[in-house]
Design a protein around this motif. Structure first.
Motif, PDB file in Angstrom:
ATOM      1  N   THR A  50       0.857  -1.178   0.000  1.00  0.00           N
ATOM      2  CA  THR A  50       0.000   0.000   0.000  1.00  0.00           C
ATOM      3  C   THR A  50       0.893   1.228   0.000  1.00  0.00           C
ATOM      4  O   THR A  50       1.945   1.251   0.639  1.00  0.00           O
ATOM      5  CB  THR A  50      -0.930   0.035   1.228  1.00  0.00           C
ATOM      6  N   ALA A  51       0.501   2.231  -0.758  1.00  0.00           N
ATOM      7  CA  ALA A  51       1.255   3.480  -0.843  1.00  0.00           C
ATOM      8  C   ALA A  51       0.310   4.603  -0.443  1.00  0.00           C
ATOM      9  O   ALA A  51      -0.403   5.149  -1.273  1.00  0.00           O
ATOM     10  CB  ALA A  51       1.804   3.684  -2.253  1.00  0.00           C
ATOM     11  N   GLY A  52       0.312   4.900   0.840  1.00  0.00           N
ATOM     12  CA  GLY A  52      -0.628   5.884   1.351  1.00  0.00           C
ATOM     13  C   GLY A  52       0.015   7.078   2.021  1.00  0.00           C
ATOM     14  O   GLY A  52      -0.629   8.068   2.302  1.00  0.00           O
ATOM     15  N   GLY A  53       1.316   6.980   2.290  1.00  0.00           N
ATOM     16  CA  GLY A  53       2.006   8.064   2.966  1.00  0.00           C
ATOM     17  C   GLY A  53       1.583   8.194   4.417  1.00  0.00           C
ATOM     18  O   GLY A  53       0.825   7.378   4.948  1.00  0.00           O
ATOM     19  N   HIS A  54       2.072   9.249   5.056  1.00  0.00           N
ATOM     20  CA  HIS A  54       1.718   9.502   6.449  1.00  0.00           C
ATOM     21  C   HIS A  54       1.919  10.987   6.728  1.00  0.00           C
ATOM     22  O   HIS A  54       3.018  11.515   6.544  1.00  0.00           O
ATOM     23  CB  HIS A  54       2.593   8.673   7.386  1.00  0.00           C
TER      24      HIS A  54
END
Length: 72
Positions: A50-54
């Motif tokens: 998953t590539a969702g950042g923070h």
């Protein structure tokens, strides 16, 4: 191989476990603040992250799930 995607630079990498050498690197649409998952179907292996950042780390934000098929 060891896959690491928990980085702030929007990249997923594969490392040689013994030498630490980066064997493969690809760009993600956002920071991959997750542990990659690998699985096989019918003899073909895949890696998914998953590539969702923070927001806490100021990384690129997104809402993607990215899958890669490994070469045999």
């Amino acid at each position: 191989l060891v896959f690491i995607g928990y980085t702030l630079d929007d990249s997923l990498r594969a490392f040689d476990l013994k030498s630490g050498e980066v064997l493969w690197k690809t760009d993600l649409p956002a920071a991959g603040m997750a542990v990659p998952v690998t699985y096989a179907i019918g003899g073909t292996q895949y890696v998914v992250i998953t590539a969702g950042g923070h927001s806490m780390y100021g990384s690129t934000m997104g809402d993607s799930v990215v899958a890669y098929r490994l070469k045999k």
